[in-house]
Design an enzyme around this catalytic site. Structure first.
Site, PDB file in Angstrom:
ATOM      1  N   VAL A  44      10.528 -19.447  52.776  1.00  0.00           N
ATOM      2  CA  VAL A  44      11.340 -20.649  52.574  1.00  0.00           C
ATOM      3  C   VAL A  44      10.940 -21.720  53.589  1.00  0.00           C
ATOM      4  O   VAL A  44      10.776 -22.905  53.240  1.00  0.00           O
ATOM      5  CB  VAL A  44      12.853 -20.311  52.690  1.00  0.00           C
ATOM      6  CG1 VAL A  44      13.685 -21.581  52.569  1.00  0.00           C
ATOM      7  CG2 VAL A  44      13.267 -19.289  51.647  1.00  0.00           C
ATOM      8  N   CYS A  45      10.766 -21.306  54.829  1.00  0.00           N
ATOM      9  CA  CYS A  45      10.393 -22.263  55.888  1.00  0.00           C
ATOM     10  C   CYS A  45       9.060 -22.935  55.571  1.00  0.00           C
ATOM     11  O   CYS A  45       8.868 -24.130  55.844  1.00  0.00           O
ATOM     12  CB  CYS A  45      10.302 -21.556  57.233  1.00  0.00           C
ATOM     13  SG  CYS A  45      11.817 -20.709  57.709  1.00  0.00           S
ATOM     14  N   THR A  46       8.153 -22.184  55.008  1.00  0.00           N
ATOM     15  CA  THR A  46       6.840 -22.744  54.664  1.00  0.00           C
ATOM     16  C   THR A  46       7.003 -23.884  53.657  1.00  0.00           C
ATOM     17  O   THR A  46       6.401 -24.957  53.795  1.00  0.00           O
ATOM     18  CB  THR A  46       5.926 -21.639  54.100  1.00  0.00           C
ATOM     19  OG1 THR A  46       5.811 -20.606  55.076  1.00  0.00           O
ATOM     20  CG2 THR A  46       4.548 -22.167  53.753  1.00  0.00           C
ATOM     21  N   LEU A  49       8.921 -26.998  55.508  1.00  0.00           N
ATOM     22  CA  LEU A  49       8.127 -27.840  56.416  1.00  0.00           C
ATOM     23  C   LEU A  49       7.037 -28.589  55.657  1.00  0.00           C
ATOM     24  O   LEU A  49       6.726 -29.741  55.966  1.00  0.00           O
ATOM     25  CB  LEU A  49       7.570 -27.020  57.581  1.00  0.00           C
ATOM     26  CG  LEU A  49       8.573 -26.972  58.758  1.00  0.00           C
ATOM     27  CD1 LEU A  49       9.746 -26.069  58.493  1.00  0.00           C
ATOM     28  CD2 LEU A  49       7.895 -26.625  60.052  1.00  0.00           C
TER      29      LEU A  49
END
Ligand code: BEZ
Length: 212
Positions: A44-46, A49
């Site tokens: 999810v973070c990928t 960002l």
């Protein structure tokens, strides 16, 4: 303990993917969208960002800089940036703070121990040019944020700073707004809102967005 609205966003010094920063100095006279993510090399973070990198022009138009943070070390951030660029088809264009000892995360209340004792949750801080915390959002690790909503909040903050209005439910830039209840003098209303207004109730006055 989370930061309260209207308080000064704590200053800090940290290593980032774009070199060391002193936060207040780095922010300068801009707004800052400061957001934490749980960890590098997570799916999810990928996507988050990578998506923020696509908002470069949208943020610049609003006089706003993005700053991300997780409690990973700088080498991890730098390696992960390559994955973000490869998988999301972007060039990263904002710094990620390395906070391996969680100093900044603790300062901003980004760690919610009942959720996870060691990792930051998805916190968002809208910080104005006077370094005041103007809005915050907190999402759990498994729920990715809607960054269009963050732009909408930024638009609302900037609009309500410059005009005597508030933004109603589901307002989007360009939509009708409401006149703040503290303004009751009809002459002041006529002066401030020359496009006119509709009074549904004495406390509910709708007017076209003044700066459009
Ligand atoms: C993620 O960024 O993909 C993620 C992180 C922690 C828990 C669940 C998902």
């Amino acid at each position: 303990m989370s930061l309260k609205l209207g308080t000064t966003a704590p200053d800090f010094e940290a290593e980032t993917t774009e070199g060391p920063i002193k936060f207040h100095e780095w922010a300068g006279d801009r707004w800052v969208l400061f957001f934490s993510h749980p960890a590098d090399y997570t799916p999810v973070c990928t996507t988050e960002l990578g998506f923020v990198a696509t908002l470069k022009d949208d943020l610049a138009k609003r006089g706003c800089k993005a700053l991300a943070l997780s409690v990973d070390p700088i080498d991890s951030h730098k390696g992960w940036v390559k994955d973000i660029e490869e998988t999301q088809g972007v060039t990263m264009n904002f710094p990620i703070v390395a906070d391996p000892d969680a100093k900044v995360a603790e300062l901003y209340g980004m760690i919610h121990p009942e959720e996870n004792a060691k990792l930051t949750v998805r916190s968002v801080f809208f910080i104005d040019p006077n370094k005041k915390v103007r809005a915050t959002l907190t999402y759990p690790p498994a729920t990715g944020r809607n960054f269009f909503e963050l732009l909408r909040v930024l638009d609302g903050l900037q609009l309500t700073d410059s005009h005597s209005v508030a933004t109603p439910a589901n307002w989007e830039d360009g939509g009708d707004v409401v006149i703040v209840p503290s303004i009751t003098d009809p002459k002041v209303i006529a002066d401030k809102f020359p496009k006119g207004h509709k009074e549904l109730k004495p406390y509910l006055r709708i007017t076209p967005q003044p700066n459009k």
